[in-house]
Scaffold this motif. Sequence first.
Motif, PDB file in Angstrom:
ATOM      1  N   LYS A  41       0.831  -1.250  -0.010  1.00  0.00           N
ATOM      2  CA  LYS A  41      -0.134  -0.105   0.147  1.00  0.00           C
ATOM      3  C   LYS A  41       0.807   1.405  -0.070  1.00  0.00           C
ATOM      4  O   LYS A  41       0.675   2.163  -0.887  1.00  0.00           O
ATOM      5  CB  LYS A  41      -0.891   0.002   1.141  1.00  0.00           C
ATOM      6  N   ARG A  62      -7.259 -11.678   0.765  1.00  0.00           N
ATOM      7  CA  ARG A  62      -8.071 -11.025   0.717  1.00  0.00           C
ATOM      8  C   ARG A  62      -8.650 -10.659   1.813  1.00  0.00           C
ATOM      9  O   ARG A  62      -8.930  -9.445   2.287  1.00  0.00           O
ATOM     10  CB  ARG A  62      -9.262 -11.354  -0.377  1.00  0.00           C
ATOM     11  N   LEU A  66      -8.396  -7.115   4.057  1.00  0.00           N
ATOM     12  CA  LEU A  66      -9.817  -6.415   4.373  1.00  0.00           C
ATOM     13  C   LEU A  66      -9.431  -6.051   5.858  1.00  0.00           C
ATOM     14  O   LEU A  66      -9.819  -4.919   6.415  1.00  0.00           O
ATOM     15  CB  LEU A  66     -10.694  -7.273   4.284  1.00  0.00           C
ATOM     16  N   GLY A  69      -6.992  -3.251   6.461  1.00  0.00           N
ATOM     17  CA  GLY A  69      -7.294  -1.851   5.652  1.00  0.00           C
ATOM     18  C   GLY A  69      -6.727  -1.653   4.511  1.00  0.00           C
ATOM     19  O   GLY A  69      -6.741  -0.402   4.192  1.00  0.00           O
ATOM     20  N   VAL A  70      -6.335  -2.589   3.799  1.00  0.00           N
ATOM     21  CA  VAL A  70      -5.749  -2.360   2.329  1.00  0.00           C
ATOM     22  C   VAL A  70      -6.655  -2.855   1.262  1.00  0.00           C
ATOM     23  O   VAL A  70      -7.156  -3.920   1.353  1.00  0.00           O
ATOM     24  CB  VAL A  70      -4.202  -3.001   2.210  1.00  0.00           C
ATOM     25  N   ASP A  71      -6.962  -1.920   0.442  1.00  0.00           N
ATOM     26  CA  ASP A  71      -8.011  -2.366  -0.820  1.00  0.00           C
ATOM     27  C   ASP A  71      -7.234  -3.060  -1.823  1.00  0.00           C
ATOM     28  O   ASP A  71      -6.853  -2.626  -2.838  1.00  0.00           O
ATOM     29  CB  ASP A  71      -8.569  -1.238  -1.442  1.00  0.00           C
ATOM     30  N   HIS A  73      -8.073  -5.528  -3.873  1.00  0.00           N
ATOM     31  CA  HIS A  73      -8.603  -5.622  -5.218  1.00  0.00           C
ATOM     32  C   HIS A  73      -8.524  -4.336  -5.734  1.00  0.00           C
ATOM     33  O   HIS A  73      -8.284  -4.515  -7.209  1.00  0.00           O
ATOM     34  CB  HIS A  73     -10.122  -6.079  -4.960  1.00  0.00           C
ATOM     35  N   GLY A  74      -8.736  -3.238  -5.359  1.00  0.00           N
ATOM     36  CA  GLY A  74      -8.645  -1.996  -6.089  1.00  0.00           C
ATOM     37  C   GLY A  74      -7.245  -1.912  -6.595  1.00  0.00           C
ATOM     38  O   GLY A  74      -7.021  -1.175  -7.616  1.00  0.00           O
TER      39      GLY A  74
END
Length: 86
Positions: A41, A62, A66, A69-71, A73-74
């Motif tokens: 991130k 995943r 989650l 707090g790291v997206d 997928h995005g």
Amino acid sequence: MTHTATPTLDDVLGGVLPGRIHLITGLPGSGKAAACLHFLKSAALRRDRPVLLTRDRGADLRSIALYVGVDLHGLVRDRRVTLIRY
């Protein structure tokens, strides 16, 4: 030196050297994936192109992302992070 966004790594190492490969090892459940996700991130926010090479199952990774707090997928969708599972 570049900060990793992982306080423990930054405290011990003082950061990491840009453009280098960094390997995090440890016993199962020791927090390797969580540390790597913070590292990814931070690198993506700096517009670097980090790569995560992992044996973790996609669903597990995943779930950890989650939780911390790291997206993930995005980041992968936007091609800001490359994820390689072997």
